[in-house]
Design an enzyme around this catalytic site. Structure first.
Site, PDB file in Angstrom:
ATOM      1  CE  LYS A 133      -3.796   1.797   2.923  1.00  0.00           C
ATOM      2  NZ  LYS A 133      -4.531   1.494   4.170  1.00  0.00           N
ATOM      3  CB  SER A 144      -7.704   3.606   3.168  1.00  0.00           C
ATOM      4  OG  SER A 144      -6.963   2.998   4.195  1.00  0.00           O
ATOM      5  CB  SER A 150      -8.054   0.893   6.311  1.00  0.00           C
ATOM      6  OG  SER A 150      -8.806   2.079   6.350  1.00  0.00           O
TER       7      SER A 150
END
Lengths: 973, 106
Positions: free
Chosen positions: A98, A174, A198
C-alpha cells in the site's frame, strides 16, 4: 503449469514449489506481471484524462510498478536456492505494498498530490522484513488519500481501483489497491494498514483474508501516519495460511518504533493445524444491528440485512461442527459509539500528523507566487491536499482546540475506555463469557457501487462501524470471506386439470389406470395423425398467466422441439418457443421470519424478520407432456398414458436465494394453482414438477456462474433438501479452488444423494420450428375478457385484505386464506355473524379447521354452513348454550345438516340457568360426597372445580358453570 | 465445391440424426450436402424488404376460416390393443426398449 495458474496459487504453494525448484521465482514473477498487464489497465496518475470505457473494465490497483527491483529480488532468491542458501520463509512470493509505506527509491505518495513527487530515502520495517524473507515486491498500490476513506475513491491518483469481482463497485478502503491486487491474482500477498477497518473492510468487499494485528504487534516505522495510537500494518492474502506466513515475518519488536511491543512472536502457522476444537466463539446482538442516519440529522438503529446475518450464522454453524462452542447473547453495548469516538480521536491525531506537509522539506510546494511564508503554507496545503485530508484536519483542529477539548477529545478517550471494557469482559478468562473470539459481520453492507456514497462523509465513515471497535480496543481482528450466496431458479411443469389431453380426446388424468390403456393413435404418434388443440387448456393457462401478472399475447404459436427419447412418440414435443402465450410476470413471495436456533438445544434467542422476495417469471408457455419410463434389469419400460397431457411450463429468473425460499415458492405456487382451479398441484402425483437450477457467487455480485440442474425432485421437502445439498457441494468445490461445472444432476430420493446425468443437448440442437399442423392461438378480446372474468381475488391479496378489513393478525389471515373455499367460508360466516370478525376467526381456526382436516373435505363441502356457524356463535354469545355445548353443536350440525336452533330445542341443550334446578342438583352432589366436603372445608379448596364437574355431569353438561360454582361456594360455606 | 459442412460438422449432424454411416457413404453424402448448399446460397442475393412478412401455409388463414380449438370432451379410443400389438417388444402392459446410459457422481 501455465503462467496464468501460477499467480492464482497460494503463498505456501508458491514457496514450496520455488524451494523445490519446480518453478523459479522469476517465472512466478512473470506470471504476476502478465496478469497485471492483462487486467490492471493504466495505473493511477495525477491529472489523468477522463475515464474511458476500457478503464471501466480494468482493476487499476497500482500506482507504480517496480519490475526491475522485483526481478533483482527474484533472481537473488533463485541464486540462493541454486547454491544451497536459505532463501527465506516467503521465497519467491510476489507482494504489493500500500503506497502509505516508504520504500527506498520508490515514489511513496500516500495517494496524495502533496507527496506525488516524494521518493523515499528509506524502507519501512515491515517491507524490509518481507524482502529479507525472500518475498518479491512488485509495486505500490493505490489507497484512499492518506488512508482517509472506506472506498478508495478519494485518491488523487486516478483511475481509482475497482472491485475485481464486479468492476462497477468499489473495492473498499482505504487498502483498496491491496485487496484488489490480491483478489485479481496480480500478487499473492499485500501489505496494508488498518485504522478503522481499512484492511478488514476492503478484504470483505474483495473476498480475501485481511488481518489487523494487535496494536503494537507490527512496527509502524516507515508507515506514513494517520492516527498514531490506532494505525496497524497487517497482511492481506487469499487464504488464512498466507496471512499467517506474512504476519510471522513482519511481526515483532523494532528498535525504531517505541510502540512496537516487546512480546514474543508465536508460531502463527503451527496454530493453524490445531483448528477451533474447544474454542469459545461468541455472537453479540449488538453486531447484528447497525446505525444509520435517519435523514433528519439524527441516527437510528436497524437490523442488519438478513443475508449478512445468515452468512455469519452459517459460519457459526460450521465452526460448531468443527468443534467450537458458540456462546450467544454476548453484550457489547458500546459498539454503537465506535464511530463517534473515532470521529474525534483519529481527527485530532491526523491533523497533527499532517502538519509536516508544509512545502518546506519535501513533496509539493505551490508554484504560485507568494507574498510570504504563511501564504506559501496555505497555498501549498490547499492545492496539495484533497478534500478528505482537509475535512480531517479541520475537524481535528476543532475537537482539540483548548476551549473544546474537554467536551470532545477527553470525553472520546473516556468512551474509548468503555469500548475496551466490552472486549475485556468478553475475553476475561474468569468472566461470564470467557471467549477466545467474537464472530461478527465485517461490514454492514456488501460492496456498494462506485459513486454511490462518496460525498456523504458521515455515511462513508459508518461503513466502518463494525470494524472500528477493535481498533479502539487495540485487539486483533481477521476478516474471512464468507459471503457466497446461492442463486436459484426453478423450472416448473404444471399439469392442467382439464378433462382431456391437449391434442386428442384421451383423458388427462390416468394416475390410477393400468399402463398403456389411456392412449389413441394421436398421442402415441402413429403415422398420419394430427393434433387438435383443446380450448380449455388455453383458458386455464390464461388464468394462470394473469394471476402471475404476465402479459398475455393475443397471438401465440406452437413450435416443434425435436429430439430422440423413447417416451416421446413423435420424436418431437409440441411446445412454444419464441412466441409463447404469455411474457414476463412475477410473484411477490412472502418469506416468513423464523427463530434461528443454533446448537445446544437452546430455544431461539434470535428471530429473523420476514421479508418479500421478488421472483420474476421468464417463461410461461403451453406444451404437451411425454410418457413415463422406468428402469428394470437393464431395460426401459415405457407407458404412454401420460403422453399429450397439457402442461404449463413456468420458469423463474435466478431470483431465489436459499433452499427455503425455493420451498416457499412451491408452497405459494401450489396454493395459487389450487385456488385458481387450474391444477390439483399434487407433487407426489406429478401434477407439479420442479427442476432446480443452482449456482453460487459472491454476495452482491451481479453476474452468474455456471449452474447445475437438479431433476427428479418429487416433493417440496425433497426440493429443499436437494437444493441445500447442492449448495453445500458447490461451496466445497469453490473453497477447494475448483470450478463448478454445468452438470445435470438427478436426485435419488431413497439414498438422499445427487447423481450426475448424461449431459443434455443444447438449445440449438432442438431445431425449433413453427408447428405446421396447428394454427396460431388467437386470443381475441372477447375470449380473453370472458376468461379473465373468472379471475378471483388472489390468495395473497385476500390475505392482505383480511388483515386490513377484519383486523386479523397476519398468522391467522394466512391460515384462513390457505385455501380458497376456506376463505370464502370465513367471509360468509363473518357476514352472517355481524359481530367481531376475530371471534369468528377463533372458532374457525380451532374447530372448523380441525373438522375440515379430519373429514378430508373442503370447507365449501361442509353441511355445517357458514350461516350455521354464525348461529352457533350467537347462541353462545346470548348465553342460550354454554361454550362446550356450542362446540358439540358443530359436530351435530355437520352430522345431521339441521339448523342449530332446531337441534338445541329437540335435544334440550339449552343452558340451564335456573337457580333452583342447579341448587337442587348441587345439594345432591354435596350429599353424595361427604368426604370431599370435609376435605374442602379443611382447606382443600381446589375441590370446588371437581364439585362443579360433578354438577355438570349430572345435568348433561347444560348447567351454567359459573352459576353452579357460585351456588356451590354458597352451600359449602 | 464449398467446405461449409466440414467433416466435424457433418459428424455432429449424423449424431443429432441418430444415424450411423460408413466412411464412403458419409463422404458421398457430405459432398452432396455441400453441393446443395450452393443452391441454397442463391437466396442471399435477393434483396428483402424489412417489412416482408413470412408465409407459413401458402394460403392466408384469417380468423374466419380458422377452425376453432375443440371442446374439452372425452372421446376414448376404442381399441388401444390395436396400437400396442404393433410394438416390436411388449410385456405386461409396457413397451420395452434397452436402457439409457447414466454416470455416477463421485
Amino acid at each position: 503449469m501455465t503462467a496464468t495458474e501460477l499467480c492464482d496459487l497460494s503463498a505456501i504453494q508458491i514457496r514450496e514449489m520455488v524451494r523445490r525448484r519446480e518453478v523459479s521465482a522469476i517465472e512466478v514473477l512473470d506470471a504476476c506481471l502478465e496478469r497485471i498487464a492483462a487486467v490492471d489497465g493504466r495505473p493511477g496518475r495525477l491529472d489523468p484524462d477522463g475515464l474511458t470505457p476500457e478503464d471501466e473494465q480494468r482493476v487499476h490497483a497500482f500506482i507504480s510498478l517496480t519490475p526491475e527491483r522485483a526481478r533483482a529480488q527474484a533472481a537473488e532468491v533463485d541464486r540462493k536456492i541454486a547454491v544451497g542458501e536459505d532463501p527465506g520463509p516467503l521465497a519467491g512470493v510476489p507482494f504489493s505494498v500500500k503506497d502509505i509505506f516508504c520504500v527506498q527509491g520508490t515514489p511513496s505518495t500516500a495517494g496524495s498530490r502533496i507527496l506525488a513527487n516524494f521518493i523515499a530515502p528509506y524502507t519501512a520495517t515491515p517491507v524490509a522484513r518481507l524482502e529479507a524473507a525472500g518475498a518479491v515486491m512488485v509495486g505500490k498500490v493505490n489507497l484512499d488519500e492518506f488512508t482517509f476513506g472506506s472506498s478508495n475513491e478519494s485518491s488523487a491518483f486516478k483511475p481509482t481501483p475497482r472491485n475485481p469481482w464486479d468492476l462497477s463497485r468499489v473495492p473498499g478502503g482505504s487498502s483498496g489497491g491491496s485487496t484488489a491486487s490480491v483478489a485479481a491474482g496480480e500478487v499473492i500477498l499485500s501489505l496494508g494498514t488498518d485504522t478503522a477497518g481499512s484492511i478488514r473492510q476492503p478484504a470483505a468487499f474483495c473476498g480475501v483474508v485481511g488481518v489487523k494485528p494487535t496494536y503494537g504487534r507490527v512496527s509502524r516505522y516507515g508507515l506514513i501516519a494517520f492516527a498514531s495510537s490506532i494505525d496497524c500494518p497487517g497482511p492481506i492474502a487469499r487464504d488464512v495460511t498466507g496471512a499467517a506466513m506474512m504476519l510471522q515475518v513482519i511481526a515483532g519488536a523494532d528498535p525504531r518504533d517505541a510502540t512496537a511491543a516487546h512480546v514474543p512472536v508465536p508460531d502463527y502457522t503451527a496454530g493453524l493445524e490445531r483448528g477451533v476444537r474447544g474454542l469459545r466463539i461468541g455472537l453479540s446482538p449488538d453486531y447484528f444491528r447497525i446505525t444509520v442516519p435517519d435523514g433528519q440529522g439524527g441516527f437510528t438503529q436497524t437490523a442488519i440485512a438478513p443475508e449478512i446475518e445468515a452468512a455469519v450464522r452459517r459460519a457459526a454453524q460450521l465452526l460448531a461442527e468443527a468443534g467450537a462452542e458458540i456462546v450467544e447473547d454476548v453484550p457489547m453495548p458500546n459498539t454503537r459509539y465506535g464511530i463517534p469516538v473515532y470521529f474525534v480521536i483519529s481527527r485530532v491525531e491526523a491533523a497533527s500528523n499532517l502538519h509536516r506537509y508544509d512545502g518546506v522539506k519535501y513533496g509539493y510546494r505551490t508554484p504560485q507566487r507568494v507574498a510570504d511564508l504563511g501564504e506559501m503554507y496555505r497555498k501549498t496545503r490547499a492545492e496539495g491536499f484533497g478534500q478528505q485530508p482537509k475535512l480531517r484536519i479541520l475537524m481535528g483542529m476543532y475537537v482539540s482546540a483548548a476551549q473544546y477539548s474537554e467536551q470532545y477529545y477527553t470525553r472520546a478517550l473516556r468512551v474509548r475506555t468503555l469500548i475496551r471494557r466490552d472486549f475485556e469482559q468478553a475475553f476475561d478468562p474468569n468472566g461470564p463469557y470467557r471467549l477466545d473470539a467474537l464472530l461478527t459481520p465485517t461490514t454492514p453492507t456488501t460492496a456498494f457501487p462506485i459513486g454511490a456514497i462518496y460525498g456523504d462523509s458521515v455515511l462513508m465513515q459508518y461503513a466502518d462501524q463494525l470494524t472500528v471497535p477493535a481498533d479502539h480496543a487495540g485487539v486483533p481482528g481477521i476478516s474471512i470471506p464468507g459471503g457466497l450466496e446461492a442463486v436459484i431458479g426453478l423450472e416448473t411443469h404444471i399439469q392442467l386439470n382439464t378433462l382431456t389431453k391437449i391434442f386428442c380426446g384421451c383423458k388427462a388424468d390416468s394416475w390410477f389406470d393400468p399402463p398403456n390403456t389411456n392412449i389413441c393413435p394421436v398421442c402415441t404418434g402413429l403415422p398420419g395423425v394430427l393434433p387438435v388443440l383443446n380450448r380449455t387448456v388455453v383458458e386455464k393457462a390464461v388464468l394462470l398467466a394473469a394471476a402471475m401478472h404476465a402479459q398475455i399475447q393475443p397471438l401465440s404459436y406452437f413450435d416443434r422441439k425435436n429430439y430422440f427419447y423413447p417416451d416421446l412418440p413423435k420424436g418431437y414435443q409440441i411446445s412454444q418457443y419464441d412466441r409463447p402465450l404469455a411474457k414476463g410476470g412475477y410473484l411477490e413471495l412472502p418469506i416468513p421470519g423464523r427463530d434461528l436456533d443454533l446448537s445446544s438445544g437452546r430455544s431461539g434467542a434470535h428471530t429473523s424478520q420476514g421479508y418479500i422476495r421478488y421472483v420474476s417469471i421468464t417463461k410461461l408457455h403451453i406444451e404437451e407432456d411425454a410418457g413415463k419410463t422406468k428402469n428394470e434389469d437393464g431395460r426401459r419400460l415405457i407407458d404412454f398414458n401420460r403422453c399429450g397431457v397439457p402442461l404449463v411450463e413456468m420458469v423463474t429468473g435466478p431470483d431465489l436465494r436459499s433452499a427455503d425460499e425455493a420451498a416457499q415458492y412451491l408452497i405459494r405456487l401450489r396454493q395459487l394453482l389450487r385456488w385458481l382451479g387450474v391444477s390439483e398441484a399434487d407433487m407426489e402425483k406429478a401434477h407439479l414438477r420442479c427442476d432446480a437450477n443452482v449456482s453460487i457467487r459472491p454476495k452482491g455480485a451481479q453476474y452468474l456462474n455456471p449452474k447445475t440442474e437438479i431433476k427428479n425432485v418429487n416433493s417440496i421437502d425433497a426440493v429443499r433438501t436437494a437444493i441445500a445439498a447442492e449448495i453445500e457441494r458447490q461451496i466445497r468445490e469453490v473453497e477447494a479452488g475448483r470450478q463448478v461445472e454445468a452438470w445435470t444432476l438427478e436426485w435419488d430420493e431413497d439414498a438422499g444423494v445427487l447423481r450426475k446425468m448424461r449431459s443434455k443437448e443444447t438449445e440449438a440442437d432442438y431445431r425449433y420450428f413453427k408447428e405446421p399442423d396447428l394454427l396460431p392461438i388467437r386470443l381475441d378480446d372477447a375470449w380473453r375478457d370472458a376468461i379473465l372474468a373468472q379471475l378471483p381475488e388472489l390468495p395473497l391479496e385476500r390475505r392482505a385484505r383480511f388483515v386490513r378489513q377484519y383486523g386479523l393478525p397476519e398468522y391467522d389471515a394466512d391460515i384462513l386464506t390457505g385455501e380458497r373455499s376456506l376463505s370464502e367460508y370465513y367471509e360468509a360466516a363473518v357476514q352472517a355473524y355481524g359481530g367481531d370478525p376475530k371471534r369468528v376467526s377463533n372458532w374457525m381456526m380451532n374447530d372448523v379447521l380441525r373438522m375440515v382436516n379430519e373429514l378430508g373435505v373442503s370447507a365449501g363441502e361442509l353441511r355445517l354452513k357458514p350461516a350455521y356457524l354464525a348461529e352457533i356463535i350467537k347462541l353462545v354469545d346470548a348465553g342460550t348454550v354454554n361454550t362446550s355445548t356450542g362446540k358439540s353443536l358443530l359436530l351435530k350440525v355437520q352430522e345431521t345438516g339441521r339448523p342449530p336452533a332446531d337441534i338445541v330445542q329437540a335435544e334440550g341443550l339449552a343452558k340451564v340457568s335456573d337457580d333452583a334446578a342447579i341448587r337442587a342438583v348441587a345439594g345432591e352432589v354435596l350429599a353424595e360426597n361427604p368426604k370431599e366436603v370435609e376435605s374442602y372445608k379443611a382447606g382443600k379448596v381446589t375441590l370446588l372445580g371437581w364439585f362443579v364437574g360433578q354438577v355438570m355431569r349430572k345435568m348433561g353438561g347444560k348447567a351454567d358453570p359459573n352459576l353452579a360454582r357460585k351456588i356451590l361456594e354458597e352451600l359449602l360455606r | 465445391m464449398s467446405e461449409e459442412i466440414s467433416p466435424q460438422i457433418f459428424e455432429h449432424l449424423v449424431q443429432l440424426a441418430a444415424l450411423e454411416l460408413g466412411a464412403e457413404e458419409a463422404e458421398y453424402l457430405r459432398r452432396q450436402l455441400n453441393n446443395q448448399l450452393g443452391a441454397i446460397h442463391e437466396l442471399e442475393a435477393i434483396p428483402l424488404d424489412p417489412d416482408l412478412a413470412i408465409t407459413s401455409h401458402g394460403i392466408p388463414y384469417t380468423p374466419q376460416i380458422s377452425p376453432a380449438p375443440r371442446a374439452d370432451e372425452w372421446r376414448p379410443f376404442a381399441h388401444p390393443e390395436d396400437i400396442l400389438s404393433q410394438a416390436p417388444q411388449f410385456e405386461d402392459g409396457y413397451i420395452v426398449v434397452p436402457d439409457i446410459p447414466h454416470e455416477e457422481l463421485e
